[in-house]
Design a protein around this motif. Structure first.
Motif, short mmCIF file in Angstrom:
data_model
loop_
_atom_site.label_atom_id
_atom_site.label_comp_id
_atom_site.label_asym_id
_atom_site.label_seq_id
_atom_site.Cartn_x
_atom_site.Cartn_y
_atom_site.Cartn_z
N SER B 51 0.83 -1.21 0.00
CA SER B 51 0.00 0.00 0.00
C SER B 51 0.86 1.25 0.00
CB SER B 51 -0.90 0.03 1.24
OG SER B 51 -1.81 -1.02 1.21
N TYR B 52 1.91 1.25 0.83
CA TYR B 52 2.74 2.44 0.93
C TYR B 52 3.57 2.67 -0.32
CZ TYR B 52 1.50 3.89 5.57
OH TYR B 52 0.81 4.39 6.65
N TYR B 55 1.21 4.19 -2.63
CA TYR B 55 0.99 5.57 -2.17
C TYR B 55 2.13 6.48 -2.61
CZ TYR B 55 1.44 9.50 1.00
OH TYR B 55 1.63 10.75 1.51
N THR B 56 3.38 5.99 -2.42
CA THR B 56 4.54 6.80 -2.77
C THR B 56 4.56 7.09 -4.27
OG1 THR B 56 5.68 5.62 -1.01
CG2 THR B 56 7.03 6.99 -2.44
N ASN B 58 2.09 7.04 -6.26
CA ASN B 58 0.94 7.87 -6.61
C ASN B 58 1.14 9.32 -6.25
OD1 ASN B 58 -1.99 8.95 -5.61
ND2 ASN B 58 -2.10 7.72 -7.48
N SER B 59 1.68 9.58 -5.06
CA SER B 59 1.78 10.97 -4.61
C SER B 59 2.98 11.67 -5.23
CB SER B 59 1.84 11.03 -3.08
OG SER B 59 2.95 10.32 -2.60
N PRO B 65 -2.18 3.62 -8.77
CA PRO B 65 -1.70 2.72 -7.71
C PRO B 65 -1.60 1.26 -8.16
CG PRO B 65 -3.87 3.63 -7.16
CD PRO B 65 -3.34 4.40 -8.32
N ARG B 125 -3.03 7.54 5.10
CA ARG B 125 -2.63 7.97 3.75
C ARG B 125 -3.64 7.46 2.74
NH1 ARG B 125 1.59 11.54 4.55
NH2 ARG B 125 2.68 10.84 6.41
N LEU B 126 -3.87 8.22 1.68
CA LEU B 126 -4.75 7.72 0.63
C LEU B 126 -4.21 8.10 -0.74
CD1 LEU B 126 -6.60 10.53 0.04
CD2 LEU B 126 -7.58 9.75 2.18
N VAL B 127 -4.76 7.45 -1.77
CA VAL B 127 -4.27 7.68 -3.13
C VAL B 127 -5.34 8.38 -3.96
CG1 VAL B 127 -2.63 5.78 -3.23
CG2 VAL B 127 -5.03 5.37 -3.74
N ILE B 214 -5.34 0.23 -0.56
CA ILE B 214 -5.29 1.69 -0.38
C ILE B 214 -6.26 2.40 -1.32
CG2 ILE B 214 -3.38 2.29 -1.95
CD1 ILE B 214 -2.29 4.03 0.41
N PRO B 218 -8.28 4.47 3.36
CA PRO B 218 -7.01 5.07 3.77
C PRO B 218 -6.24 4.08 4.64
CG PRO B 218 -8.86 6.51 4.30
CD PRO B 218 -9.43 5.21 3.89
#
Lengths: 315, 291
Positions: B51-52, B55-56, B58-59, B65, B125-127, B214, B218
């Motif tokens: 997930s992280y 997230y990384t 994506n952000s 994702p 955290r969310l995407v 994710i 969140p």
């Protein structure tokens, strides 16, 4: 050493510990010492089931929190002295341990471990939804400055209570180790099918170990609300309890009563120092890394390292 | 609580979609625990790691994702092979899976969680993606895309693995090692190599499962623990290692959780999976589809 001299020696060691702590005269010593002693009880309790019979309990936090929240309930209805709370907390956690064991211990060992892991989540869910004990907001416990009986500083009193409890736990563990019961446990650990075939009542013994182990964890948790004065589900069910209760015996050595004590004193003290000097999240990371390193490199713990690899037992 | 049929229908539907997602989360454990008999309780932590990573990507890069998780797939596969190698040398070969092997995976779970806390903090955290937000409306029924897309990805993943296991040589070898390791050795195949590959695949699924997790909700590091009860409940109830059983169990759990959440409140849902697990263990430990 026979049982009675052993008990006397442990009482002497405990008295010396209390004396030394009083001599330092700083109340932080009692605060930090309480946590280390609590871990001695938790690690010893875990080892009665995990080390002696080989069944891994991941739910230490749940059993501890059951004891702690029993105290919160009693504090809110009719306050009682802490030794009574300890007995009640032990009963509650012991009964839950028995129930868990009854449902899962007839199956393969890993099912029991998985169930204990999930138990933490469920008990936490119940507590979060139970407003009487504060729900997710947590519960405040107002404790007096001194105790009514000895006019003792309250934190010193808690320290003394936990000291006595750890002597009882260690003494019980050692008695089990040297008794028919202990040999039964070891037989289950080494080969359960063979033990069953040789007439060891395996289910009965496993249930006994689970109950006893759970009860001691509950007892360790009973004074916790009075120590922290504010108990919320996140701290009561902290995964740190579960990982420490496993790491300490495995680092010290699971075969004897001494292993959990060594592990708890070393790792407990290390964490107390690290929490003050570094950060509490990082020090949990250290515990995790030490645990993994030890199970890979030194499967018999520190005791196994000292005794030497060649001569040591397989476990 | 006033009962409404629309509410009930929507709860059932989102439960079904949620259940499809649970199947993707469980499939890794269905392989490692169900087929290889490796009690990988750290699996949910690897899902959160996935997930992280999503997230990384994506952000920072604005990447989709699910696409990010497919790119990360080989890395997860290698990670899984590496973990199996350590596990095999340190525990399986010594016959020490029960106590120290479990403690090893518990340590991994713990290390991953704390490392994520130290890196990303404990905030949720969310995407962002185009399919998060809009819903398809069919009469009174709402189909949120953020549940529908993970559902489709999940079923696709499971279908792909099912075909792989039943049609390819390697897949059949994995099924064989699950049945009889010694027999495989007699056939001239190396069971350790096969198991290493299978465990690599099981961890690789965590990458995709993490990405769709994710998308659905969140994420923060400690939610891994909520999934342990769910995953193993589904795995045991489906009859260890059977994919069809696992999907049915996952859908059932999804529906019951969704109904609980709708009619009693979301704070009760973590207990549902565990209730399922205990009930299964007590009544029918072989699972509903077990042999």
């Amino acid at each position: 050493m026979r049982a009675l001299p052993f008990l006397l020696v442990s009482i002497l060691v405990a008295a010396a510990t209390f004396g030394a702590a009083t001599l330092v005269g700083n109340s932080y010593v009692f605060f930090a010492g309480y946590v280390v002693l609590q871990y001695i009880v938790l690690a010893t309790a875990w080892n009665i089931l995990g080390g002696y019979t080989g069944y891994v309990n991941f739910g230490t936090a749940a059993f501890l929190a059951l004891g702690a929240y029993s105290s919160v309930v009693i504090h809110k209805t009719m306050p009682m002295p802490i030794p009574v709370l300890i007995v009640i907390g032990g009963l509650v956690s012991g009964i839950v341990g028995l129930g868990m064991g009854y449902l899962t211990l007839r199956l393969r060992g890993s099912f029991f471990s998985i169930a204990t892991l999930a138990l933490s989540v469920v008990v936490q869910t119940l507590i979060i939804n139970w407003d009487f004990v504060g729900g997710s907001r947590g519960a405040y416990i107002v404790r007096p400055r001194t105790t009514e009986y000895f006019a003792m500083n309250y934190i010193e009193y808690l320290f003394l209570v936990m000291l006595v409890l750890s002597v009882i736990a260690v003494f019980t563990a050692r008695c089990i180790e040297r008794s028919r019961l202990g040999y039964g446990f070891a037989a289950i650990r080494d080969d359960e099918a063979a033990a069953e075939a040789s007439g060891v009542p395996t289910l009965k013994l496993k249930l006994l170990a689970t109950t006893l182990s759970g009860a001691f964890m509950g007892m360790a948790g009973a004074p916790l609300p009075y120590y922290v004065t504010y108990l919320d589900p996140a701290s009561g069910f902290s995964l740190a309890y579960a990982v420490n209760a496993i790491a300490m015996p495995l680092i010290g050595g699971t075969a004897s009563w001494l292993g959990p004590v060594i592990g708890a004193v070393l790792l407990g003290t290390l964490q107390q120092v690290a929490t003050v000097t570094i950060s509490s999240a990082l020090n949990l990371l250290i515990v995790g890394v030490i645990l993994v390193a030890f199970v890979i490199i030194a499967p018999n713990g520190l005791i196994g390292l000292v005794r030497g690899k060649g001569r040591g037992m397989k476990r | 609580m006033d009962f409404s049929f629309d509410l009930f229908g929507n709860a059932i539907l989102s439960g079904l979609l949620l259940g499809g997602f649970y199947a993707a989360v469980t499939i890794g454990v269905a392989i490692s625990f169900g087929m290889l008999d490796i009690v990988n309780i750290a699996h949910p932590a690897f899902i959160i790691l996935g997930s992280y990573i999503a997230y990384t990507a994506n952000s920072l890069l604005g990447m989709d994702p699910i696409l990010a998780s497919l790119i990360a797939l080989p890395a997860f596969y290698l990670l899984g092979m590496g973990i199996y190698q350590i596990y095999h040398v340190s525990f399986e070969r010594r016959g020490d899976e029960a106590l120290r092997g479990l403690a090893f995976f518990f340590g991994l779970l713990f290390i991953t969680e704390v490392a994520l806390v130290l890196t990303f903090g404990v905030d949720y955290r969310l995407v962002e993606a185009r399919y998060i937000g809009p819903s398809i409306h069919i009469g009174p029924i709402d189909l949120p895309l953020r549940l529908l897309v993970p559902f489709i990805v999940s079923l696709g993943l499971i279908g792909l693995l099912q075909v792989f296991l039943s049609r390819t040589f390697l897949g059949r070898a994995i099924l064989a090692v699950a049945q009889d390791q010694e027999a495989l050795r007699l056939m001239g195949a190396d069971p350790i190599r096969i198991k290493r590959i299978a465990f690599g695949i099981s961890i690789a699924t965590a990458s995709v499962a993490g990405a769709i997790l994710i998308v659905i909700q969140p994420v923060e590091p400690s939610i891994a623990r909520d999934y342990i009860g769910r995953i193993f409940a589904i795995c045991v109830m489906g009859g260890l290692g059977s994919f069809p059983g696992m999907v049915v169990a996952a859908l059932a759990l999804g529906i019951v959780e969704s109904l609980t959440s709708t009619f009693y409140g979301p704070s009760w849902t973590p207990a549902v999976g565990f209730g399922f697990l205990l009930l299964t263990l007590a009544v029918r430990p072989a699972g509903i589809f077990g042999r």
